[in-house]
Scaffold this motif. Structure first.
Motif: not given
Length: 198
Positions: A19, A21, A38, A40
């Motif tokens: 993952t 970010v 942000t 993701s």
């Protein structure tokens, strides 16, 4: 840096899910408050040392990055566009140099200033600051998980670039020294894709 040394000496290949970010530098919004933004993404990752890796971003923007030891391929699925570069020098100040490139800590120290950066979230962190200041990467931090005294696996990467953008990649379901299919690090551009060679 003992954990990094063990990782480099004992890990020849691996695969994991990740993952990512990305935190963009704050910008002024309504009023005068500065707000960080942000985004993701997630996907899968595989590497084989020396010099081979594959990142497949599944969402939200499908993208594949493959290094086969000689060529770096970047495929943007939405644009149906493949960017092709020589791998030599293209990865010098990137996480890929730490994961897939260097044979040992001494080799890394020719390009990076390395320092232990403490323990957090179950990981032992090492900070790597590129000695060449003209690159895009200001600083890398690698988080390693000691599975046993003789086995260390990759847990996370944090990258700070010269524009103030911070990326945190967190790895899960890591398989160390996994046997990877021979075609893992091959890339064939899809039919009809635009090929760009900058």
């Amino acid at each position: 840096m003992g954990a990094l040394s063990v990782f480099l000496q004992t890990t020849r290949s691996g695969r994991a899910d990740f993952t990512q970010v990305v935190t963009l530098p704050p910008r002024a919004s309504e009023g005068s408050t500065r707000v960080a933004r942000t985004r993701s993404s997630n996907g899968s990752f595989a590497f084989q040392r020396p010099g081979r890796f594959r990142f497949v971003y599944a969402a939200p923007l499908p993208q594949t990055i493959v290094a086969d030891g000689k060529t770096l391929w970047l495929y943007d699925e939405d644009l149906n566009q493949v960017t092709v570069r020589s791998q030599a020098g293209a990865l010098d100040d990137t996480p890929a140099a730490l994961i897939a490139g260097a044979a040992d800590v001494r080799t890394l120290q020719s390009s990076y200033e390395l320092a232990n950066d403490g323990a957090r979230d179950g990981l032992l962190w090492v900070r790597a600051t590129p000695k060449a200041r003209e690159g895009q990467t200001q600083q890398l931090r690698v988080g390693l998980r000691a599975v046993s005294p003789s086995q260390v696996e990759l847990g996370a990467f944090e990258i700070l670039d010269s524009l103030g953008q911070r990326s945190l990649l967190t790895f899960s379901r890591m398989q160390v020294n996994a046997t990877l299919p021979a075609d893992t690090f091959r890339f064939t551009p899809p039919a009809g894709a635009d090929i760009i060679r900058p």
